[in-house]
Scaffold this active site. Structure first.
Site, PDB file in Angstrom:
ATOM      1  N   GLU A 164      -4.573  25.025  53.503  1.00  9.17           N
ATOM      2  CA  GLU A 164      -3.686  24.138  52.750  1.00  9.17           C
ATOM      3  C   GLU A 164      -2.590  23.575  53.656  1.00  9.17           C
ATOM      4  O   GLU A 164      -2.294  22.375  53.643  1.00  9.17           O
ATOM      5  CB  GLU A 164      -3.014  24.909  51.597  1.00  9.17           C
ATOM      6  CG  GLU A 164      -3.958  25.368  50.501  1.00  9.17           C
ATOM      7  CD  GLU A 164      -4.481  26.781  50.727  1.00  9.17           C
ATOM      8  OE1 GLU A 164      -4.634  27.194  51.909  1.00  9.17           O
ATOM      9  OE2 GLU A 164      -4.757  27.467  49.726  1.00  9.17           O
TER      10      GLU A 164
ATOM     11  N   HIS B  62      10.387  30.289  23.064  1.00  7.95           N
ATOM     12  CA  HIS B  62       9.666  29.322  22.235  1.00  7.95           C
ATOM     13  C   HIS B  62       8.207  29.223  22.648  1.00  7.95           C
ATOM     14  O   HIS B  62       7.514  28.271  22.289  1.00  7.95           O
ATOM     15  CB  HIS B  62      10.364  27.956  22.315  1.00  7.95           C
ATOM     16  CG  HIS B  62      11.800  28.045  21.914  1.00  7.95           C
ATOM     17  ND1 HIS B  62      12.206  27.999  20.591  1.00  7.95           N
ATOM     18  CD2 HIS B  62      12.917  28.280  22.648  1.00  7.95           C
ATOM     19  CE1 HIS B  62      13.525  28.161  20.542  1.00  7.95           C
ATOM     20  NE2 HIS B  62      13.978  28.339  21.771  1.00  7.95           N
TER      21      HIS B  62
ATOM     22  N   GLY C 210       4.241  37.946  55.242  1.00  5.28           N
ATOM     23  CA  GLY C 210       4.499  36.602  54.710  1.00  5.28           C
ATOM     24  C   GLY C 210       5.386  36.623  53.472  1.00  5.28           C
ATOM     25  O   GLY C 210       6.338  35.842  53.347  1.00  5.28           O
ATOM     26  N   ARG C 211       5.107  37.530  52.552  1.00 13.24           N
ATOM     27  CA  ARG C 211       5.861  37.561  51.291  1.00 13.24           C
ATOM     28  C   ARG C 211       7.238  38.209  51.441  1.00 13.24           C
ATOM     29  O   ARG C 211       7.989  38.307  50.477  1.00 13.24           O
ATOM     30  CB  ARG C 211       5.034  38.241  50.198  1.00 13.24           C
ATOM     31  CG  ARG C 211       4.438  39.585  50.589  1.00 13.24           C
ATOM     32  CD  ARG C 211       3.329  39.993  49.613  1.00 13.24           C
ATOM     33  NE  ARG C 211       2.650  41.225  50.015  1.00 13.24           N
ATOM     34  CZ  ARG C 211       1.599  41.276  50.818  1.00 13.24           C
ATOM     35  NH1 ARG C 211       1.110  40.171  51.354  1.00 13.24           N
ATOM     36  NH2 ARG C 211       1.020  42.439  51.103  1.00 13.24           N
TER      37      ARG C 211
ATOM     38  N   GLU D 165       0.467  40.815  45.328  1.00 11.88           N
ATOM     39  CA  GLU D 165      -0.248  40.782  46.613  1.00 11.88           C
ATOM     40  C   GLU D 165       0.024  42.087  47.375  1.00 11.88           C
ATOM     41  O   GLU D 165      -0.806  42.545  48.145  1.00 11.88           O
ATOM     42  CB  GLU D 165       0.169  39.563  47.440  1.00 11.88           C
ATOM     43  CG  GLU D 165      -0.835  39.217  48.542  1.00 11.88           C
ATOM     44  CD  GLU D 165      -0.557  37.892  49.237  1.00 11.88           C
ATOM     45  OE1 GLU D 165       0.308  37.866  50.115  1.00 11.88           O
ATOM     46  OE2 GLU D 165      -1.219  36.891  48.915  1.00 11.88           O
TER      47      GLU D 165
ATOM     48  N   LYS E 154     -11.564  32.683  50.472  1.00  9.04           N
ATOM     49  CA  LYS E 154     -11.328  31.719  51.560  1.00  9.04           C
ATOM     50  C   LYS E 154     -12.631  31.434  52.303  1.00  9.04           C
ATOM     51  O   LYS E 154     -12.949  30.289  52.630  1.00  9.04           O
ATOM     52  CB  LYS E 154     -10.305  32.274  52.558  1.00  9.04           C
ATOM     53  CG  LYS E 154      -8.875  32.299  52.067  1.00  9.04           C
ATOM     54  CD  LYS E 154      -7.939  32.727  53.196  1.00  9.04           C
ATOM     55  CE  LYS E 154      -6.545  33.002  52.701  1.00  9.04           C
ATOM     56  NZ  LYS E 154      -5.639  33.510  53.714  1.00  9.04           N
TER      57      LYS E 154
ATOM     58  N   LYS F 283       2.701  31.648  58.874  1.00  6.87           N
ATOM     59  CA  LYS F 283       2.723  32.833  59.737  1.00  6.87           C
ATOM     60  C   LYS F 283       1.500  32.818  60.661  1.00  6.87           C
ATOM     61  O   LYS F 283       1.611  33.028  61.854  1.00  6.87           O
ATOM     62  CB  LYS F 283       2.738  34.106  58.875  1.00  6.87           C
ATOM     63  CG  LYS F 283       2.770  35.366  59.716  1.00  6.87           C
ATOM     64  CD  LYS F 283       2.829  36.619  58.881  1.00  6.87           C
ATOM     65  CE  LYS F 283       2.692  37.832  59.798  1.00  6.87           C
ATOM     66  NZ  LYS F 283       2.607  39.087  59.072  1.00  6.87           N
TER      67      LYS F 283
HETATM   68  O1  F6P Z   1      -3.699  33.814  51.229  1.00  8.74           O
HETATM   69  C1  F6P Z   1      -2.647  34.689  51.175  1.00  8.74           C
HETATM   70  C2  F6P Z   1      -1.712  34.518  52.333  1.00  8.74           C
HETATM   71  O2  F6P Z   1      -2.292  35.071  53.461  1.00  8.74           O
HETATM   72  C3  F6P Z   1      -0.361  35.130  52.052  1.00  8.74           C
HETATM   73  O3  F6P Z   1      -0.318  36.472  52.330  1.00  8.74           O
HETATM   74  C4  F6P Z   1       0.535  34.287  52.875  1.00  8.74           C
HETATM   75  O4  F6P Z   1       1.873  34.378  52.469  1.00  8.74           O
HETATM   76  C5  F6P Z   1      -0.059  32.921  52.628  1.00  8.74           C
HETATM   77  O5  F6P Z   1      -1.441  33.147  52.599  1.00  8.74           O
HETATM   78  C6  F6P Z   1       0.269  31.889  53.666  1.00  8.74           C
HETATM   79  O6  F6P Z   1      -0.082  32.325  54.944  1.00  8.74           O
HETATM   80  P1  F6P Z   1       0.494  31.661  56.238  1.00  8.74           P
HETATM   81  O7  F6P Z   1       1.970  31.813  56.233  1.00  8.74           O
HETATM   82  O8  F6P Z   1      -0.154  32.401  57.378  1.00  8.74           O
HETATM   83  O9  F6P Z   1       0.112  30.210  56.233  1.00  8.74           O
END
Ligand code: F6P
Length: 516
Positions: free
Chosen positions: A196, A361, A245-246, A331, A485, A190
């Protein structure tokens, strides 16, 4: 005291004063299950094993009214800027065609057509054999959960893999054995600022080599960020800042699903969610599945004091459900300050779980006899999608048995009866007894069609919304992820040989150890 605080206290006092016993509630009302079961969009929700009676429900509905739940619900669907800390509307239902103004509707419809056309093109050309979906959090968990769920009723036309973690093993595993010439990499972010995703995207680009221009596309709400990353404008699929995002699997974030499974399946998925949206928007609180689920959770958390909520899907194809819900609920509502900055009190419980029967289990021992235990959402599917009806009957038998066992327990006197004459009876009988009276909800899905799964996910989204309103928090921001972060950026520069920064002695020692 505000009307809301008064209603909240009244609900809590009621929970404290009148500890309800489930077996007595059942004995006292032969119609209990019928009265406490709701059905919507192929999902039956049985709340009868929750420690609720008419008085408790009345107190919860009073609380919802005191929080102006109806008003907030209207604001959600009308596109009001209810994400106040980021000054944004919250319009994920509009992605399913529910709510939003004409501009929003037009933008969504254009994007839906573009996605479907692109998916059809990729599928019919046959140039690609595999997709690697790169993204994390909301740009990963929804597509990953749904990619599994769609497998119940359809096959993937292209192999779909995911890379999310910054651990290099994640992108290595995703690319392993694939051919760069026939692999489409979709970088989903987003913000297009996520470490990452950018690192995994870079690694995938290197791996694609000469194919990187044609075989890499992006999905983002930050078009410029995606361009700066090197994606050509015609290869970028946009979404909007009013999609959290979620809550974004319904947008172009789900493009990899459309390509792998076909646009029709994805449309069915949206249609199922739209049905749940309309139900949530229109139904009275006592007939409203998301509202009932949310209020039940409030009772368990704020009335009965449970600290966690387990979600156990008795369906392998939903095995990522609890991971998805961890982000969705924790979140969204894992906050301790309200929308106005004042203390919010006790909010979101820990959400956790794993697929049944595996969990039986592992951690079910704790659910049955541990302290304090946790309310459980059992999610089961009536129809067999495995082609092994004998397995399916066993799966359902286990699911139903667990909720029954949690509720009825087994008294020490019964255990003593069974152990009569045993020399160890005094030590062993208490250990073999089950307290029971442990609450659960069973969600029984007719099937795992995309439509039913869409309704299920929308159900949890709206449950989360309702709980956020009751707790008075902003469910649509996530300031709590920022600090780590920032500190990771500082530490990374040190691990890369930059000047040492000031840290506590524990953190400094860990950095020193790695640097050697
Ligand atoms: O670190 C949390 C977050 O900001 C989430 O809210 C989001 O879904 C995820 O990182 C990934 O963010 P993006 O889609 O901007 O890469």
């Amino acid at each position: 005291m505000s009307t809301r605080d008064t209603a909240f206290k009244a609900m809590q006092n009621l929970a404290k004063q009148n500890p309800l016993k489930l077996t007595e509630l059942f004995a006292g009302d032969p119609d209990r299950t019928a009265k406490m079961t709701l059905e919507q969009s192929g999902i039956i929700a049985d709340f009868s094993k929750q420690r609720l009676d008419d008085a408790a429900l009345a107190a919860l509905f009073d609380l919802a009214k005191a929080c102006d739940l109806s008003g907030w619900r209207s604001k959600l669907f009308s596109g009001a800027k209810i994400n106040t800390s980021e000054d944004r509307a919250v319009l994920h239902p509009a992605l399913r065609g529910v709510g939003g103004d004409d501009d929003v509707k037009a933008a969504v419809s254009t994007m839906r057509s573009r996605m479907a056309d692109y998916a059809d093109k990729i599928r019919s050309e046959g140039r690609f054999k595999s997709i690697v979906h790169v993204g994390i959090g909301g740009s990963d968990l929804g597509p990953r959960l749904i990619a599994d769920a769609f497998l119940a009723t359809a096959e993937q036309a292209l192999e779909l893999r995911f890379a999310e973690n910054v651990d290099g093993a994640s992108i290595n595993d995703a690319l392993e054995g694939l051919d760069p010439a026939t692999t489409l990499v979709i970088v989903v972010s987003k913000s297009f600022g996520t470490q990452e995703t950018k690192m995994n995207g870079d690694a995938a680009r290197d791996w694609l080599g000469e194919h990187s221009g044609s075989n890499m596309i992006a999905v983002s709400a930050n078009n410029q960020g995606a361009q700066d990353f090197g994606i050509a404008p015609e290869n970028i699929f946009d979404f909007w800042d009013w999609v959290g995002g979620r809550y974004s699997v319904w947008s172009a974030v789900g493009l990899s699903l459309q390509i792998a499974y076909g646009p029709d399946l994805f449309e069915d998925f949206l249609a199922g969610a739209a049905e749940m949206d309309a139900h949530f928007r229109d139904a009275e609180f006592d007939k409203n599945l998301p509202v009932m689920m949310a209020l039940t959770g409030i009772w368990n958390r704020n009335g009965l004091g449970y600290t966690s909520q387990a979600v156990i899907p008795y369906a392998r194809r939903l095995r990522k459900l609890s991971a998805f819900l961890q982000q969705l609920e924790m979140e969204s509502n894992g906050k301790s300050k309200g929308r106005d900055g004042t203390d919010a009190g006790t909010t979101c419980p820990i959400i956790w779980g794993d697929e049944g029967t595996n969990g039986q289990h592992a951690f079910f021992q704790w659910l049955h006899q541990g302290t304090p235990g946790a309310p459980v959402d059992f999610v089961a599917v009536a129809e067999d999608h495995s082609g092994r009806p004998d397995h399916h009957r066993a799966l359902l038998a286990n699911c139903f048995a667990q909720s029954e066992a949690l509720m009825v327990g087994k008294s020490e006197s019964l255990v003593r009866e069974e152990m009569k004459g045993d020399a160890n009876i005094d030590g062993l009988a208490p250990q073999k007894a089950f307290p029971g009276n442990r609450p659960s909800t069973t969600l029984l899905l007719d099937n795992l069609s995309p439509r039913t799964v869409g309704a299920l996910i929308a159900l949890y989204e709206h449950k989360t919304f309702v709980q956020g309103i009751i707790w008075g928090v902003n469910s649509f921001d996530q300031w709590g992820v920022q600090l780590g972060k920032v500190l990771a950026g500082t530490i990374l520069s040190e691990l890369e040989g930059g000047a040492p920064q000031s840290h506590d002695s524990s953190t400094a020692a860990l950095i020193k150890r790695v640097l050697g």
